[in-house]
Scaffold this motif. Structure first.
Motif, PDB file in Angstrom:
ATOM      1  N   GLU A 191       3.079  12.911  -5.193  1.00 24.36           N
ATOM      2  CA  GLU A 191       1.629  12.943  -5.426  1.00 24.36           C
ATOM      3  C   GLU A 191       0.986  11.690  -4.856  1.00 24.36           C
ATOM      4  O   GLU A 191       0.003  11.757  -4.112  1.00 24.36           O
ATOM      5  CB  GLU A 191       1.346  13.041  -6.920  1.00 24.36           C
ATOM      6  N   TYR A 192       1.518  10.532  -5.220  1.00 26.65           N
ATOM      7  CA  TYR A 192       1.024   9.281  -4.647  1.00 26.65           C
ATOM      8  C   TYR A 192       2.068   8.176  -4.801  1.00 26.65           C
ATOM      9  O   TYR A 192       3.008   8.273  -5.587  1.00 26.65           O
ATOM     10  CB  TYR A 192      -0.310   8.847  -5.282  1.00 26.65           C
ATOM     11  N   VAL A 193       1.852   7.137  -3.986  1.00 22.88           N
ATOM     12  CA  VAL A 193       2.705   5.948  -4.019  1.00 22.88           C
ATOM     13  C   VAL A 193       1.872   4.824  -4.624  1.00 22.88           C
ATOM     14  O   VAL A 193       0.763   4.545  -4.160  1.00 22.88           O
ATOM     15  CB  VAL A 193       3.178   5.545  -2.602  1.00 22.88           C
ATOM     16  N   GLU A 194       2.407   4.190  -5.649  1.00 20.63           N
ATOM     17  CA  GLU A 194       1.676   3.117  -6.320  1.00 20.63           C
ATOM     18  C   GLU A 194       2.237   1.766  -5.881  1.00 20.63           C
ATOM     19  O   GLU A 194       3.436   1.493  -6.031  1.00 20.63           O
ATOM     20  CB  GLU A 194       1.792   3.264  -7.838  1.00 20.63           C
ATOM     21  N   LEU A 195       1.351   0.951  -5.331  1.00 25.71           N
ATOM     22  CA  LEU A 195       1.756  -0.372  -4.855  1.00 25.71           C
ATOM     23  C   LEU A 195       1.250  -1.453  -5.794  1.00 25.71           C
ATOM     24  O   LEU A 195       0.041  -1.561  -6.032  1.00 25.71           O
ATOM     25  CB  LEU A 195       1.181  -0.614  -3.443  1.00 25.71           C
ATOM     26  N   ARG A 196       2.172  -2.233  -6.308  1.00 22.70           N
ATOM     27  CA  ARG A 196       1.789  -3.398  -7.096  1.00 22.70           C
ATOM     28  C   ARG A 196       1.966  -4.650  -6.238  1.00 22.70           C
ATOM     29  O   ARG A 196       1.033  -5.415  -6.044  1.00 22.70           O
ATOM     30  CB  ARG A 196       2.635  -3.485  -8.368  1.00 22.70           C
ATOM     31  N   THR A 197       3.195  -4.846  -5.775  1.00 16.61           N
ATOM     32  CA  THR A 197       3.513  -5.920  -4.837  1.00 16.61           C
ATOM     33  C   THR A 197       4.510  -5.337  -3.838  1.00 16.61           C
ATOM     34  O   THR A 197       4.907  -4.178  -3.929  1.00 16.61           O
ATOM     35  CB  THR A 197       4.149  -7.142  -5.539  1.00 16.61           C
TER      36      THR A 197
END
Length: 248
Positions: A191-197
């Motif tokens: 669904e989506y890629v979550e980028l924190r660092t």
């Protein structure tokens, strides 16, 4: 000396002189022919050089563009920047290619001469592997994180990248490289890629499950491991250490 000997000596001298004269004329004739042939050759070469390098006879009359889908022919031709009729042999192929590669959607380009009067431009465009929302639009990016096109609506089947922190070029590139390494079967389920660092990247699947990915290192291996884990029960799939994956 007897008369007959004097006459023989005179005849021999005359014959010798005539033979010498004939040899001289023969040498001069051969030299003249050689010089004439050399002059003719130089004239042919000079005319050939003029035709190829300085006249419009073998000049550029059209630009053929191949391989483009998103980028238009007009956009490519506008960056060729050569005069109509410019000698094809004198076109700076590398400079033309460099200008066209400045188009964001162009990944690489090959420019070649197509004799007698055309320039052939073969374009390889970037592939959209993910999109990221910027304002009211979605920006498509390739596996390097390069953003090169916009979408008014979210395109179907393309993973979305979301950033919870600062979306630097480095972070964007890491996220795109993760998506680019996913097997096709896995990518369709993201669904989506979550980028924190750069070291904290997670995936959210279309069925609601989450994937702890970690950094972009070993993404190809992680993608293969995740493909196997998709058949397992659990809400959290952890492939951050691909040699020791876990399911919770």
């Amino acid at each position: 000396m007897p008369e007959w000997r004097r006459r023989s000596s005179v005849d021999d001298s005359e014959a010798t002189r005539r033979r010498f004269t004939r040899r001289q004329w023969a040498r001069r004739w051969r030299l003249g022919r050689l010089l004439a042939a050399l002059v003719a050759l130089l004239m042919v070469v000079a005319v050939g050089v003029w035709l190829v390098a300085y006249s419009s006879v073998l000049g550029v009359k059209r630009v053929d563009v191949q391989g483009n889908d998103f980028v238009t022919d007009a956009e490519v031709r506008s960056l060729v920047q050569i005069d109509d009729g410019e000698p094809l042999a004198r076109v700076d192929i590398a400079a033309v290619a460099s200008r066209i590669e400045e188009l964001p959607a162009v990944k690489s380009v090959d420019v070649s001469r197509k004799w007698p009067n055309a320039l052939l431009v073969q374009v390889r465009e970037r592939d959209v592997v993910a999109v990221i929302q910027v304002g009211q639009r979605y920006r498509g990016m390739d596996e390097t994180g390069t953003m090169f096109r916009s979408f008014a609506r979210l395109p179907k089947g393309v993973p979305v990248i979301r950033a919870t922190g600062e979306l630097s070029a480095e972070v964007r590139a890491e996220g795109a490289s993760v998506v680019g390494a996913l097997p096709a079967k896995v990518a369709r389920r993201v669904e989506y890629v979550e980028l924190r660092t750069v070291d904290q990247i997670d995936l959210v699947l279309r069925d609601g499950r989450s994937v702890v990915w970690g950094s972009a290192e070993e993404s190809a291996t992680k993608g293969k491991v995740l493909e196997v884990l998709l058949g397992e029960e659990g809400t959290t799939l952890d492939v951050s250490v691909p040699g020791n994956p876990t399911v919770k």
